[in-house]
Motif scaffolding. Sequence first.
Motif, PDB file in Angstrom:
ATOM      1  N   ASN A  39     -50.765  52.906 -62.310  1.00 37.25           N
ATOM      2  CA  ASN A  39     -50.396  52.313 -63.592  1.00 37.25           C
ATOM      3  C   ASN A  39     -51.478  52.520 -64.646  1.00 37.25           C
ATOM      4  N   ASP A  40     -52.705  52.733 -64.203  1.00 38.10           N
ATOM      5  CA  ASP A  40     -53.814  52.929 -65.144  1.00 38.10           C
ATOM      6  C   ASP A  40     -53.669  54.232 -65.926  1.00 38.10           C
ATOM      7  N   HIS A  41     -52.878  55.164 -65.397  1.00 40.40           N
ATOM      8  CA  HIS A  41     -52.698  56.454 -66.068  1.00 40.40           C
ATOM      9  C   HIS A  41     -51.655  56.393 -67.183  1.00 40.40           C
ATOM     10  N   ILE A  42     -50.968  55.259 -67.288  1.00 43.23           N
ATOM     11  CA  ILE A  42     -49.913  55.121 -68.295  1.00 43.23           C
ATOM     12  C   ILE A  42     -50.494  54.514 -69.567  1.00 43.23           C
ATOM     13  N   THR A  43     -50.186  55.103 -70.701  1.00 45.59           N
ATOM     14  CA  THR A  43     -50.676  54.623 -71.993  1.00 45.59           C
ATOM     15  C   THR A  43     -50.268  53.173 -72.208  1.00 45.59           C
ATOM     16  N   ASP A  44     -51.192  52.372 -72.702  1.00 50.13           N
ATOM     17  CA  ASP A  44     -50.978  50.931 -72.835  1.00 50.13           C
ATOM     18  C   ASP A  44     -49.730  50.587 -73.636  1.00 50.13           C
ATOM     19  N   GLU A  45     -49.476  51.327 -74.726  1.00 50.32           N
ATOM     20  CA  GLU A  45     -48.339  51.004 -75.592  1.00 50.32           C
ATOM     21  C   GLU A  45     -46.995  51.154 -74.879  1.00 50.32           C
ATOM     22  N   VAL A  46     -46.952  51.920 -73.791  1.00 54.81           N
ATOM     23  CA  VAL A  46     -45.717  52.062 -73.033  1.00 54.81           C
ATOM     24  C   VAL A  46     -45.315  50.719 -72.433  1.00 54.81           C
ATOM     25  N   ASN A 115     -50.689  57.274 -83.402  1.00 47.52           N
ATOM     26  CA  ASN A 115     -51.988  57.331 -84.071  1.00 47.52           C
ATOM     27  C   ASN A 115     -53.143  57.263 -83.075  1.00 47.52           C
ATOM     28  N   LYS A 116     -52.962  56.462 -82.039  1.00 49.40           N
ATOM     29  CA  LYS A 116     -54.020  56.255 -81.041  1.00 49.40           C
ATOM     30  C   LYS A 116     -54.134  57.425 -80.070  1.00 49.40           C
ATOM     31  N   GLY A 117     -53.013  58.039 -79.777  1.00 47.95           N
ATOM     32  CA  GLY A 117     -53.011  59.122 -78.796  1.00 47.95           C
ATOM     33  C   GLY A 117     -52.865  58.581 -77.385  1.00 47.95           C
ATOM     34  N   PRO A 118     -52.576  59.439 -76.417  1.00 41.57           N
ATOM     35  CA  PRO A 118     -52.341  58.993 -75.044  1.00 41.57           C
ATOM     36  C   PRO A 118     -53.629  58.720 -74.275  1.00 41.57           C
ATOM     37  N   LYS A 119     -53.475  57.916 -73.246  1.00 37.97           N
ATOM     38  CA  LYS A 119     -54.578  57.728 -72.297  1.00 37.97           C
ATOM     39  C   LYS A 119     -54.566  58.919 -71.345  1.00 37.97           C
ATOM     40  N   CYS A 120     -55.719  59.537 -71.134  1.00 35.78           N
ATOM     41  CA  CYS A 120     -55.759  60.703 -70.260  1.00 35.78           C
ATOM     42  C   CYS A 120     -57.136  60.824 -69.602  1.00 35.78           C
ATOM     43  N   GLU A 121     -57.224  61.756 -68.682  1.00 31.05           N
ATOM     44  CA  GLU A 121     -58.484  61.999 -67.981  1.00 31.05           C
ATOM     45  C   GLU A 121     -59.385  62.880 -68.840  1.00 31.05           C
ATOM     46  N   VAL A 122     -60.599  62.421 -69.007  1.00 31.42           N
ATOM     47  CA  VAL A 122     -61.593  63.207 -69.745  1.00 31.42           C
ATOM     48  C   VAL A 122     -62.644  63.693 -68.749  1.00 31.42           C
TER      49      VAL A 122
END
Length: 202
Positions: A39-46, A115-122
């Motif tokens: 679940n941590d890989h899913i963008t918060d706004e979802v 505007n925020k963009g997705p959560k992803c692995e950096v």
Amino acid sequence: MCSGGCAKCLGITLIPLAVLSVLANILLFFPGGKTAQSNDHITDEVWFFGGLLGSGVLMIFPALVFLGLKNNDCCGCCGNESCGKRFAMFSSILFAAIGFLGAGYCFVVSAVAINKGPKCEVANGTLAYPFSNGDYLGDHGLWSFCEGPVDVIPWNLTLFSILLIMSGVQAVLCAIQAINGLIGTLCGDCSCCGCCGGDGPV
């Protein structure tokens, strides 16, 4: 066009928009079109369920009310055949307000997510939001900061954009029905009250 007929057209339009919003929100739970590792890989706004609740569930109720207005055979009250029809049109204003708020909620959530963009692995596989203030929208070179999931940026951007557009359309339709409902409340609907046996306009 009769106010009841106009409301029916708006209701017919809102139903598929609501269904598509729900589907778009569900697809966002699969970043990049793949099952999320956690679940941590899913963008918060979802998780705010803008499409599921705002433009989905909350929009179904106004849509059904709008659809029923055309066939409303209210027999009136206090000896006035048009009274029931006018009250039904007035109630549609309240449901239009609910739909407008739901669409507005989805619109805001989608705009923030874009505007925020997705959560992803950096770097080093750390999960983060590498973009800020929508800077990645005009500079695709920044997309390289997202190392995974693959295609998560176009996936989220496309689906949230769809939600943004559909919620905007829904808000406009609900605003139109609010005006239409006000006209129907003040002037009545041009269809007759079937259960009362009336043949003339109300």
